[in-house]
Design a protein around this motif. Structure first.
Motif: not given
Length: 277
Positions: A145-150
């Protein structure tokens, strides 16, 4: 229901607040806590969870819409707050965090993998105008799972993580024309469009096309601007660009914009394109 299924839920996404749950039906983590602790508790209880089921909070950066509740969660609820030393220093300086972290702060080094509650976590730097900004690649029960919000301008580390991920939360902040023709003052438009600002629908689409692979199953579009974007516009831009490259939304991957102010459904993350319930 399988209690060991990997599940994901967005509690809020956008400039008004960001908070995400990742884990199983019995325990998990939060990524960011930019909405009130009371609201987070409400959404957890809807899932049959309480604060004691939350093992920690991973913080992406020190802007108020990502950290508003970390003081309450850390010091009153005693949930460990994990991020880099630099971001913790930024949290200390942020007036939006009324309860300062003392006993609950936990440190890790950016780019150095670590294990947390059965999750293997890798962090990478993201271009954004905060004290520092992180993306996370989390391996939980074999699901990456990857997250990059900004995101600002995409970099090599972000793209390398995307190439390894099965499930992705990625910024699609604005439509360029809506932003340029919208009500924001010039300085704010320039900030958003800068390499350390926010990622547009078009940039997000090109990022996904460049880094698509057969293991990429589900993509959630996050941090959509209220004034400068629209979920339908984001979907049309991104799904259309993917289709032009032979990648069909709904067949090759699931794509959905996340809600800004209301919680998403609970999503099961497995080998298949996602199902909702």
């Amino acid at each position: 229901m399988d209690e060991e299924q990997v599940i994901f839920r967005c509690f809020a996404s956008g400039s008004s607040g960001n908070c995400y749950y990742l884990g199983t039906r019995t325990r998990g983590i939060l990524i960011d806590a930019g909405i009130s602790a009371r609201t987070i508790q409400k959404y957890l209880r809807e899932m049959g969870l309480e604060f004691q089921n939350i093992m920690g909070v991973l913080v992406t950066h020190d802007h108020a819409d990502h950290i508003r509740a970390v003081g309450t969660l850390g010091e009153r609820v005693h949930i460990p707050i994990y991020t880099t030393r630099q971001i913790h220093e930024g949290i200390d300086r942020n007036y939006g965090v009324q309860e300062k972290l003392r006993t609950s702060r936990r440190y890790f080094e950016k780019g150095v993998p670590f294990e947390l509650f059965g999750m293997d976590i890798t962090t990478f730097g993201v271009s954004h105008d905060s004290t520092d900004c992180l993306g996370y690649l989390i391996d939980i029960h074999g699901q990456r799972f990857m997250i990059a919000t900004d995101c600002g301008e995409p970099n090599h580390a972000l793209e390398a993580s995307l190439q390894m991920a099965n499930h992705v939360v990625i910024e699609a902040n604005h439509d360029d024309q809506l932003l340029l023709n919208g009500p924001y003052p010039t300085y704010l438009k320039e900030r958003i469009l800068s390499p350390r600002g926010h990622q547009s629908n078009t940039t997000c689409a090109e990022l996904l096309v460049r880094n698509y692979h057969s293991g990429l199953r589900n993509v959630f579009l996050c941090h959509l601007s209220k004034e400068n974007n629209d979920p339908d516009v984001a979907m049309q831009t991104i799904a259309g660009r993917l289709e032009n490259s032979g990648i069909v939304a709904g067949r090759d991957m699931f794509i959905r914009p996340l809600e800004r102010l209301t919680p998403s459904p609970v999503y099961v993350l497995d080998e298949d394109i996602i199902t909702e319930y």
